[in-house]
Scaffold this active site. Structure first.
Site, PDB file in Angstrom:
ATOM      1  N   VAL A 151       0.801  -1.323  -0.214  1.00 38.34           N
ATOM      2  CA  VAL A 151       0.003   0.163  -0.170  1.00 38.34           C
ATOM      3  C   VAL A 151       0.755   1.262   0.096  1.00 38.34           C
ATOM      4  O   VAL A 151       0.655   2.401  -0.601  1.00 38.34           O
ATOM      5  CB  VAL A 151      -1.092  -0.011   1.369  1.00 38.34           C
ATOM      6  CG1 VAL A 151      -1.704   1.351   1.124  1.00 38.34           C
ATOM      7  CG2 VAL A 151      -2.071  -1.232   1.105  1.00 38.34           C
TER       8      VAL A 151
ATOM      9  N   ASN B 184       6.016   3.117  13.865  1.00 34.52           N
ATOM     10  CA  ASN B 184       6.525   2.137  12.774  1.00 34.52           C
ATOM     11  C   ASN B 184       7.808   2.064  12.279  1.00 34.52           C
ATOM     12  O   ASN B 184       7.805   3.292  11.211  1.00 34.52           O
ATOM     13  CB  ASN B 184       5.292   2.376  11.800  1.00 34.52           C
ATOM     14  CG  ASN B 184       5.393   1.520  10.654  1.00 34.52           C
ATOM     15  OD1 ASN B 184       6.420   0.607  10.673  1.00 34.52           O
ATOM     16  ND2 ASN B 184       4.565   1.302   9.556  1.00 34.52           N
TER      17      ASN B 184
ATOM     18  N   CYS C 115       8.043  -0.802   8.349  1.00 36.22           N
ATOM     19  CA  CYS C 115       7.160  -0.901   7.241  1.00 36.22           C
ATOM     20  C   CYS C 115       7.980  -0.976   5.787  1.00 36.22           C
ATOM     21  O   CYS C 115       9.048  -0.365   5.592  1.00 36.22           O
ATOM     22  CB  CYS C 115       6.302   0.465   6.687  1.00 36.22           C
ATOM     23  SG  CYS C 115       5.426   0.141   5.173  1.00 36.22           S
TER      24      CYS C 115
ATOM     25  N   GLY D 251      -0.633 -12.842   7.457  1.00 37.69           N
ATOM     26  CA  GLY D 251      -1.614 -14.010   7.221  1.00 37.69           C
ATOM     27  C   GLY D 251      -1.031 -15.290   7.810  1.00 37.69           C
ATOM     28  O   GLY D 251       0.014 -15.035   8.563  1.00 37.69           O
TER      29      GLY D 251
END
Lengths: 307, 258
Positions: A74, A129, A132, A219
């Site tokens: 993203v 963060n 990323c 995931g």
């Protein structure tokens, strides 16, 4: 719900009603999911990664499905920290769920400025963060060495009015040294893991599926790696640890808490089942009850390794 | 607003090679779906975890059912097409919808391949006096649901790439010819991006408003994950809108086609 079971967890002085927090980047600013889930039932929300100024993000395609996971790039699309405080935070403050502002910058100064701006807002904690994998400048670069983590954590901590959570990358060889560096520099909590840098290829086009070539893997595929890292980090530091990486069920959440996590974050699983956070909260409660526990402290870090 | 539903499959029928029509019983979707909206459907299993966004092709309010048409493209769609009975986990209806204006007397839909399907329900919902459907397919074998389109539109023209059925032409050529004989009040299009870009250019040249239904890989389907980015104009600047929440339908003049 049984009255005997206490699901609350304390992270650096912030009392979460339950240990289930929505992972940054997967829950927007909460509004979209509020049509499907009562946000009051969720312990906390770490909002979409914020930058000092608005960011448009990377070119599409930004997602590729991989075995038991997804790869995303993203690239931190967001309206900027001030717009978040003005436009999005008031909605979130209608709920009792705790709000964590996730910040990402290109320079240490940018992180400090964001922490300072957020200091006057109603966010409950700041998640820094430094992990990323989808932005070219800054961010991940700070998170891959103990020295980098130390430098940025100690600088940003000075500007933080709220507890500072440092979100660690798994793209390192020794997570313990990184966790210790964050703690030593003043982090109030660490969260891990962020996504693992990966690649997916379209064999017909002979090109990467993602426009940005590489992306962050999340995931169920990453869960065993995340669990190991959470265990290692939680046993290296005294500050609380928030565990995440592939949590898709209440059983997964229990595993992370046994490994040492005081709270857990749910990310990718929200895309598959928007009501998963509530299912996890209920599942944790039933587990505690069936094992004769009355609170989370009776399971956090209670994993016993084999001899 | 979309809902999470567990609905009964009525039947799944193969329309042509790798293309299946699934009829699902759902009072909620039948009552609430607008043309252009989609369902986000769970395939199941770890090898096809993410839900698949599939356009709503048709709604039968009398039966409380709706149809989706699925093209087998990979593991997820293959799994979906093999589901003939039982229940499916869907989030629906999602996204915005085509704008239908009663003032429009002549409407024209331009569809390509699997993109033709959401245009069927649009035609059924429109009260326009003259409805034209221009449909493009690869070849005769891939022409499907022609009878339904003929029932929904007064004028249906079909083009195939190899000329094995209808006219050997691109569907955009049919549009150019159509405009010469009768200029539509509005054009709606769905199909490959290159086709929609060309349709948009034709519409713009002829000063006809045009709506396009965009496609992009999705994560959540409700606007939270921001993966289904679509470049759109914002004044003199541009921004990334999102197909699931801001779309899938956009005005052709909003989209940056570069």
């Amino acid at each position: 719900m049984s009255n005997k079971i206490d699901l609350s967890t304390n992270i650096a002085g912030v009392q979460f009603d339950n240990p289930v927090i929505m992972a940054s980047g997967t829950y927007g600013f909460g509004k979209e999911y509020s049509e499907y889930v009562d946000l009051n039932q969720i312990g906390g929300i770490s909002v979409k990664g914020l930058t000092l100024k608005e960011r448009k993000g990377n070119k599409p395609p930004r997602i590729a499905e991989t075995p038991a996971g997804i790869l995303n790039s993203v690239g931190l699309q967001n309206p900027g920290v001030e717009s978040f405080i003005r436009e999005d935070l008031p909605f979130l403050k209608n709920y009792k769920t705790k709000i964590i502002a996730n910040i990402a910058g290109n320079t240490i100064e940018e992180y400090c400025e964001m922490a300072e701006i957020l200091g006057d807002s109603q966010v409950d904690a700041i998640e820094m963060n430094v992990s990323c994998p989808n932005v070219k400048a800054g961010c991940l670069a700070f998170g891959t060495t103990p020295k980098g983590i130390e430098e940025i954590t100690s600088a940003v901590k000075k500007y933080c009015k709220q507890p500072l959570i440092v979100k660690l990358t798994p793209n390192v060889s020794d997570i313990r040294s990184i966790a210790i560096a964050a703690e030593g520099a003043g982090a109030d909590c660490i969260s891990l893991i962020n996504t693992i840098l990966g690649l997916a290829i379209d064999i017909n086009k002979k090109k990467p599926i993602l426009a940005n070539n590489f992306g962050g893997l999340s995931g169920p595929a990453v869960k065993p790696i995340a669990l190991r890292m959470v265990y290692e980090a939680a046993h290296a530091v005294k500050i609380p640890v928030i565990g995440m990486g592939g949590i898709s069920s209440w059983e997964d959440a229990i595993e992370f808490m046994l490994a040492g996590a005081s709270a857990i974050m749910v990310g990718t699983a929200n895309f598959v089942n928007p009501i998963i956070p509530v299912e996890i909260v209920n599942g944790i409660e039933k587990y505690l009850e069936s094992h004769g526990h009355t609170n989370l402290n009776e399971i956090i870090g209670k994993l016993e390794l084999n001899d | 607003m979309g809902n999470i539903l567990n609905e009964q499959i009525v039947n799944t029928k193969m329309l042509c090679k790798d293309v299946f029509k699934m009829t699902i019983s759902s009072e909620y979707v039948a009552s609430n779906a607008k043309p252009g909206q989609f369902v986000n459907i769970r395939c199941g299993g770890l090898d096809a975890m993410l839900r698949r966004p599939i356009s709503i092709c048709d709604v039968d309010k009398s039966q409380n059912t709706f149809d989706i048409v699925i093209q087998v493209k990979g593991r997820g769609t293959e799994k979906l097409c093999s589901m003939c009975q039982g229940k499916v986990d869907i989030m629906a209806p999602l996204g915005n919808s085509f704008m239908i204006d009663d003032k429009h007397e002549n409407i024209c839909v331009v569809g390509g391949g699997i993109g033709t399907f959401p245009l069927l329900y649009l035609l059924k919902c429109s009260q326009a006096a003259n409805k034209t459907a221009l449909l493009g397919f690869r070849n005769k074998e891939s022409v499907v649901l022609e009878d339904k389109f003929r029932a929904a539109a007064g004028n249906v023209e079909i083009a195939t790439d190899d000329g094995s059925y209808g006219k050997k032409a691109f569907v955009t050529e049919l549009l150019e010819e159509k405009i010469k004989s009768q200029k539509p009040d509005i054009i709606y299009t769905c199909g490959p991006a290159i086709m929609m870009q060309k349709v948009s250019a034709i519409a713009e040249k002829n000063k006809i408003p045009c709506q396009v239904s965009m496609e992009q890989r999705m994560g959540c389907g409700i606007g939270a994950c921001l993966v289904c980015a679509c470049k759109t104009k914002n004044g003199n600047n541009w921004e990334f809108s999102h197909v699931c929440k801001d779309g899938p339908v956009f005005w052709s003049t909003e989209v940056c086609w570069d």
